[in-house]
Scaffold this active site. Structure first.
Site, short mmCIF file in Angstrom:
data_model
loop_
_atom_site.label_atom_id
_atom_site.label_comp_id
_atom_site.label_asym_id
_atom_site.label_seq_id
_atom_site.Cartn_x
_atom_site.Cartn_y
_atom_site.Cartn_z
N TYR A 86 0.85 -1.19 0.00
CA TYR A 86 0.00 0.00 0.00
C TYR A 86 0.88 1.24 0.00
O TYR A 86 1.81 1.35 0.80
CB TYR A 86 -0.90 0.01 1.25
CG TYR A 86 -1.74 1.26 1.39
CD1 TYR A 86 -2.86 1.46 0.59
CD2 TYR A 86 -1.42 2.23 2.33
CE1 TYR A 86 -3.63 2.60 0.73
CE2 TYR A 86 -2.19 3.37 2.48
CZ TYR A 86 -3.29 3.56 1.67
OH TYR A 86 -4.05 4.68 1.80
N ASP A 123 9.28 2.68 -0.38
CA ASP A 123 8.28 3.30 0.48
C ASP A 123 8.58 2.85 1.91
O ASP A 123 8.18 1.75 2.32
CB ASP A 123 6.89 2.89 0.03
CG ASP A 123 5.79 3.51 0.89
OD1 ASP A 123 6.11 4.13 1.92
OD2 ASP A 123 4.61 3.35 0.53
N LYS A 170 5.09 8.50 9.38
CA LYS A 170 4.73 7.79 10.59
C LYS A 170 5.72 8.03 11.74
O LYS A 170 5.68 9.05 12.38
CB LYS A 170 4.54 6.30 10.30
CG LYS A 170 3.33 6.04 9.37
CD LYS A 170 2.95 4.59 9.35
CE LYS A 170 1.85 4.31 8.33
NZ LYS A 170 0.57 4.96 8.61
#
Length: 446
Positions: free
Chosen positions: A140, A237, A265
């Site tokens: 994702y 990513d 994050k």
């Protein structure tokens, strides 16, 4: 006012009553968060939970870390968002990122990981003049159209295009090739057929949005070799893996250096910041440099509060034994849960890395997304719902990972293992099949 009433008020003015599709969890009931601190949060009705969900992973230090909160408060007293120029803290954060992450020669800040991956693909196309992007089943990379497909797919949708949203133009989906994760052969074949038109390959080096699939070194090495040979841009990513697994990200662990890296994050312990960094020749294509052809903007990029949070987080990660602590607890949890499930005769594979753990209810191995189709989703979700009765919060959605923070203790781990035995035993005893309609989620959280 109790949370049932507040939830009803929310649903009248917010679609579904929540501000992200990942927060409306079937079977969870009304949930209004009232307070969070350290390894715990409390709902509006006074119930307290030891939090292993951790908002999909950002608060590596724990909720409301006092050093991070103090840095944010100080920033609020000295500087505000002015929308011009740069602050000293922005310079210091960029310098820290270029020092820590092997691929990062220059870096730009965003507000979210989705923005970072969006800009990574845009600049890759600008640099190469090519059309195609390669992604992998189970990974994702945010909400934008080019990569909003093939995350948690039903068995009959694996191998084809499986968009996670309506409203995406078919021609956009057609420009994305989806390959199986950990298949070096599939990568070589894709480059043999399409290499001259592949602008970028984007990958979660560890696909944590389906729990934890650990990468094989040959697979990552093949990505690097094929991108180099074809002149394509390799994007790691590391929105999840960056800083949580290593201060240099998974690229520092694997020794495979991408061309671009996206971060987010854990970089700011929960404050909304993302980053895109990489080779200077690629980063110089952005319009933040006058004349750069790839447009880049964002009113809240480099907001003083989030930059202060990131600097405080990185200082703590570099000066205190954060990784040593969370890795030790993570290993205790993985080992302990495997023993609990084995003692109950439950087919399980407890895996993860460092501070991340996930309990698949299936026999191993777990190399590719196809392997995860064997997971007993009813057991997975039912077990986690029963953990709630014991004050433990792991997100009750299929395949979702759990996290340890610096604020968790050995006593918290003891509590989790005791609760796991009770929850798994109760779920086995009932043998109840859950109504899983809407309980599976196709994306992550950016």
């Amino acid at each position: 006012m109790n949370q049932r009433v507040l939830s009803e008020r929310a649903r009248r003015v917010i679609p579904g009553g929540v501000n992200s599709g990942q927060r409306n969890v079937p079977g969870l009931g009304d949930l209004v968060i009232a307070q969070a601190s350290g390894a715990r949060f409390r709902d509006r009705d006074g119930r307290e939970y030891v939090d292993y969900h951790a908002a999909f992973g950002p608060p590596l230090l724990g909720h409301n870390d006092p050093d991070v909160s103090a840095a944010v408060a100080e920033a609020g007293r000295t500087v505000d968002l002015c929308g011009v120029g740069v602050t000293e803290d922005e310079v210091e954060l960029a310098e820290a990122l270029t020092e820590l992450v092997p691929s990062v020669e220059q870096v730009l800040l965003t507000s979210t990981g989705s923005e970072a991956t969006f800009h990574a693909l845009r600049v890759a196309r600008a640099a190469t003049g090519r059309r195609l992007v390669v992604k992998f089943q189970g990974c994702y990379h945010g909400w934008h159209d080019a990569v909003s497909l093939n995350v948690i797919s039903a068995p009959d949708r694996v191998g084809g295009k499986d968009p996670i949203s309506a409203g995406i133009l078919p021609e956009v989906l057609d420009a994305t090739l989806v390959l199986p994760f950990n298949s070096a052969d599939a990568v070589r074949q894709a480059f043999a057929e399409h290499g001259a038109d592949i602008a970028a390959v984007i990958v979660e080096p560890v696909p944590h949005n389906v729990g934890c699939l650990l990468p094989e070194q040959e697979f990552l090495r093949t990505l690097r070799e094929e991108c180099t040979r074809a002149g394509s841009v390799l994007v790691f990513d590391e929105v999840i893996t960056g800083f949580r697994h290593h201060l240099g990200g998974w690229q520092a662990i694997s020794g495979i250096t991408p061309d671009l890296t996206t971060l987010g994050k854990a970089i700011a312990n929960g404050y909304p910041v993302g980053a895109l960094g990489g080779r200077a020749d690629l980063m110089d294509l952005f319009s933040s440099r006058p004349g750069g052809p790839a447009f880049f903007a964002g009113t809240y990029n480099g907001h003083p509060a989030v930059v202060a949070a990131a600097l405080a987080t990185l200082r703590k990660l570099r000066s205190e034994p954060v990784h040593e602590h969370v890795f030790r607890l993570g290993e205790r949890i993985r080992t302990g849960l495997a023993e609990v499930f084995s003692s109950l005769g439950v087919a399980s594979l407890v895996t993860g890395y460092g501070s991340v753990f996930v309990e698949y209810f299936m026999d191993g191995p777990a190399r590719t997304y196809d392997d995860l189709l064997r997971n007993d989703a009813s057991m997975f979700i039912g077990y986690r719902r029963r953990l709630l009765d014991h004050g433990i919060f792991e997100l009750p959605l299929n395949l979702k990972r759990s996290h340890v923070s610096y604020a968790h203790t050995d006593a918290d781990v003891d509590h989790l293992l005791e609760a796991a035995a009770l929850a798994a035993g109760a779920q086995l005893a009932t043998g109840a099949e859950l109504d899983l309609s809407g309980a599976s989620t196709m994306g992550g959280a950016r």
